[in-house]
Design a protein around this motif. Structure first.
Motif, PDB file in Angstrom:
ATOM      1  N   GLN A  63       0.843  -1.194   0.000  1.00 32.86           N
ATOM      2  CA  GLN A  63       0.000   0.000   0.000  1.00 32.86           C
ATOM      3  C   GLN A  63       0.881   1.247   0.000  1.00 32.86           C
ATOM      4  OE1 GLN A  63      -3.433  -0.161  -0.012  1.00 32.86           O
ATOM      5  NE2 GLN A  63      -3.138  -2.343  -0.247  1.00 32.86           N
ATOM      6  N   ASN A  64       0.380   2.308  -0.627  1.00 35.67           N
ATOM      7  CA  ASN A  64       1.069   3.600  -0.554  1.00 35.67           C
ATOM      8  C   ASN A  64       1.031   4.101   0.880  1.00 35.67           C
ATOM      9  OD1 ASN A  64       1.876   4.000  -3.197  1.00 35.67           O
ATOM     10  ND2 ASN A  64      -0.051   4.942  -3.790  1.00 35.67           N
ATOM     11  N   HIS A  65       2.163   4.586   1.343  1.00 37.73           N
ATOM     12  CA  HIS A  65       2.218   5.104   2.704  1.00 37.73           C
ATOM     13  C   HIS A  65       1.554   6.479   2.738  1.00 37.73           C
ATOM     14  CE1 HIS A  65       3.278   5.594   6.743  1.00 37.73           C
ATOM     15  NE2 HIS A  65       4.572   5.772   6.671  1.00 37.73           N
ATOM     16  N   MET A  74       7.566   9.179  -3.703  1.00 39.05           N
ATOM     17  CA  MET A  74       6.682  10.279  -3.281  1.00 39.05           C
ATOM     18  C   MET A  74       7.242  10.970  -2.054  1.00 39.05           C
ATOM     19  SD  MET A  74       2.775   9.014  -3.878  1.00 39.05           S
ATOM     20  CE  MET A  74       2.909   7.473  -3.009  1.00 39.05           C
ATOM     21  N   ALA A  75       7.758  10.176  -1.104  1.00 43.41           N
ATOM     22  CA  ALA A  75       8.327  10.756   0.107  1.00 43.41           C
ATOM     23  C   ALA A  75       9.542  11.609  -0.218  1.00 43.41           C
ATOM     24  CB  ALA A  75       8.704   9.645   1.090  1.00 43.41           C
ATOM     25  N   VAL A 103       9.531  16.961   7.270  1.00 43.65           N
ATOM     26  CA  VAL A 103       9.445  16.047   8.420  1.00 43.65           C
ATOM     27  C   VAL A 103       8.651  14.793   8.043  1.00 43.65           C
ATOM     28  CG1 VAL A 103       8.507  15.800  10.757  1.00 43.65           C
ATOM     29  CG2 VAL A 103       9.727  17.881  10.121  1.00 43.65           C
ATOM     30  N   LEU A 104       7.484  14.971   7.428  1.00 40.55           N
ATOM     31  CA  LEU A 104       6.667  13.815   7.046  1.00 40.55           C
ATOM     32  C   LEU A 104       7.362  12.958   5.987  1.00 40.55           C
ATOM     33  CD1 LEU A 104       3.047  15.264   6.925  1.00 40.55           C
ATOM     34  CD2 LEU A 104       3.983  13.635   8.549  1.00 40.55           C
ATOM     35  N   GLY A 105       8.059  13.594   5.046  1.00 39.83           N
ATOM     36  CA  GLY A 105       8.778  12.840   4.024  1.00 39.83           C
ATOM     37  C   GLY A 105       9.867  11.971   4.621  1.00 39.83           C
ATOM     38  N   ARG A 106      10.594  12.527   5.594  1.00 42.63           N
ATOM     39  CA  ARG A 106      11.660  11.744   6.248  1.00 42.63           C
ATOM     40  C   ARG A 106      11.077  10.599   7.073  1.00 42.63           C
ATOM     41  NH1 ARG A 106      15.323   8.966   5.715  1.00 42.63           N
ATOM     42  NH2 ARG A 106      16.754   8.654   7.406  1.00 42.63           N
ATOM     43  N   ALA A 164       8.244   9.084   6.509  1.00 42.84           N
ATOM     44  CA  ALA A 164       7.730   8.102   5.554  1.00 42.84           C
ATOM     45  C   ALA A 164       8.863   7.246   4.993  1.00 42.84           C
ATOM     46  CB  ALA A 164       6.983   8.805   4.421  1.00 42.84           C
ATOM     47  N   GLN A 165       9.995   7.860   4.682  1.00 43.27           N
ATOM     48  CA  GLN A 165      11.129   7.086   4.177  1.00 43.27           C
ATOM     49  C   GLN A 165      11.582   6.048   5.205  1.00 43.27           C
ATOM     50  OE1 GLN A 165      13.938  10.214   3.190  1.00 43.27           O
ATOM     51  NE2 GLN A 165      13.555   9.902   0.987  1.00 43.27           N
ATOM     52  N   ARG A 166      11.627   6.451   6.464  1.00 42.12           N
ATOM     53  CA  ARG A 166      12.029   5.530   7.526  1.00 42.12           C
ATOM     54  C   ARG A 166      11.021   4.394   7.680  1.00 42.12           C
ATOM     55  NH1 ARG A 166      12.164   8.874  12.018  1.00 42.12           N
ATOM     56  NH2 ARG A 166      13.431  10.301  10.814  1.00 42.12           N
ATOM     57  N   ASP A 167       9.722   4.739   7.660  1.00 40.86           N
ATOM     58  CA  ASP A 167       8.680   3.726   7.809  1.00 40.86           C
ATOM     59  C   ASP A 167       8.682   2.742   6.636  1.00 40.86           C
ATOM     60  OD1 ASP A 167       7.937   5.017  10.118  1.00 40.86           O
ATOM     61  OD2 ASP A 167       6.131   5.946   9.257  1.00 40.86           O
ATOM     62  N   ILE A 168       8.865   3.249   5.421  1.00 38.54           N
ATOM     63  CA  ILE A 168       8.856   2.396   4.232  1.00 38.54           C
ATOM     64  C   ILE A 168      10.056   1.455   4.245  1.00 38.54           C
ATOM     65  CG2 ILE A 168       9.084   2.411   1.711  1.00 38.54           C
ATOM     66  CD1 ILE A 168       7.422   5.053   1.782  1.00 38.54           C
ATOM     67  N   ALA A 169      11.203   1.959   4.661  1.00 38.34           N
ATOM     68  CA  ALA A 169      12.403   1.121   4.715  1.00 38.34           C
ATOM     69  C   ALA A 169      12.241  -0.023   5.717  1.00 38.34           C
ATOM     70  CB  ALA A 169      13.615   1.969   5.077  1.00 38.34           C
ATOM     71  N   GLY A 170      11.498   0.195   6.788  1.00 33.99           N
ATOM     72  CA  GLY A 170      11.322  -0.835   7.807  1.00 33.99           C
ATOM     73  C   GLY A 170      10.063  -1.672   7.646  1.00 33.99           C
ATOM     74  N   SER A 171       9.359  -1.545   6.516  1.00 31.64           N
ATOM     75  CA  SER A 171       8.082  -2.251   6.368  1.00 31.64           C
ATOM     76  C   SER A 171       8.190  -3.592   5.656  1.00 31.64           C
ATOM     77  CB  SER A 171       7.091  -1.370   5.601  1.00 31.64           C
ATOM     78  OG  SER A 171       7.471  -1.274   4.249  1.00 31.64           O
ATOM     79  N   ASP A 172       9.376  -4.010   5.278  1.00 34.57           N
ATOM     80  CA  ASP A 172       9.587  -5.278   4.566  1.00 34.57           C
ATOM     81  C   ASP A 172       8.760  -5.374   3.290  1.00 34.57           C
ATOM     82  OD1 ASP A 172      11.431  -6.195   6.429  1.00 34.57           O
ATOM     83  OD2 ASP A 172       9.877  -7.099   7.682  1.00 34.57           O
ATOM     84  N   GLY A 173       8.639  -4.275   2.567  1.00 35.54           N
ATOM     85  CA  GLY A 173       7.942  -4.286   1.293  1.00 35.54           C
ATOM     86  C   GLY A 173       6.438  -4.133   1.364  1.00 35.54           C
TER      87      GLY A 173
END
Length: 151
Positions: A67-69, A122-123, A101-104, A106-115
């Motif tokens: 899903q898109n974050h 977008m982030a 702040v939200l972009g950073r 989101a990048q952290r959350d996406i990297a730790g979401s295992d795909g």
């Protein structure tokens, strides 16, 4: 250039059998024709139609589609809006900081979401546009303050 179809194989026994069956008969090996009304009998499993193509249920293994974050989408929207707002409404243009702040995050959350989360691009775009918008907003605030002071 089209070629004529090849002639059917000639078999005297098959011709006699087709003549005996009458009109609408099929050649050997093709099976019986479907019923005229389109209904299939439930007693003969070979005449039941196959199931429709496509996925009927969830895929095996419980795989979910990524899903898109949401934070990435919001960062992109705020980053895009911060550019024109930074020029016309400098204080509101500072919302580019929120996009950064939200972009950073989101990048952290996406990297730790295992795909399971997508939206890295977008982030990143939201982060960059937000930084540019924040700089524009800050520059416009400074310019407005200098215009007010120097009259």
């Amino acid at each position: 250039m089209s070629y004529p179809p090849p002639p059917p194989p000639h078999d005297d026994d098959a011709d006699d059998a087709d003549d005996a069956k009458g009109p609408g008969s099929t050649s050997p090996g093709y099976g019986p024709p479907p019923p005229e009304d389109g209904a299939y009998s439930s007693s003969d499993d070979s005449s039941t139609p196959p199931p429709p193509p496509g996925r009927v249920g969830p895929p095996a293994g419980g795989y979910r589609t990524p899903q898109n974050h949401t934070k990435a989408v919001v960062a992109l929207i705020l980053g895009i809006l911060s550019l024109p707002l930074g020029l016309c409404c400098p204080v509101v243009g500072l919302m580019g900081i929120l996009a950064v702040v939200l972009g950073r995050q989101a990048q952290r959350d996406i990297a730790g979401s295992d795909g399971m989360l997508v939206g890295e691009s977008m982030a990143k775009v939201g982060l960059v546009l937000g930084a540019i918008g924040a700089l524009l907003g800050a520059a416009m605030v400074v310019a407005n303050v200098l215009l007010i002071i120097n009259g």
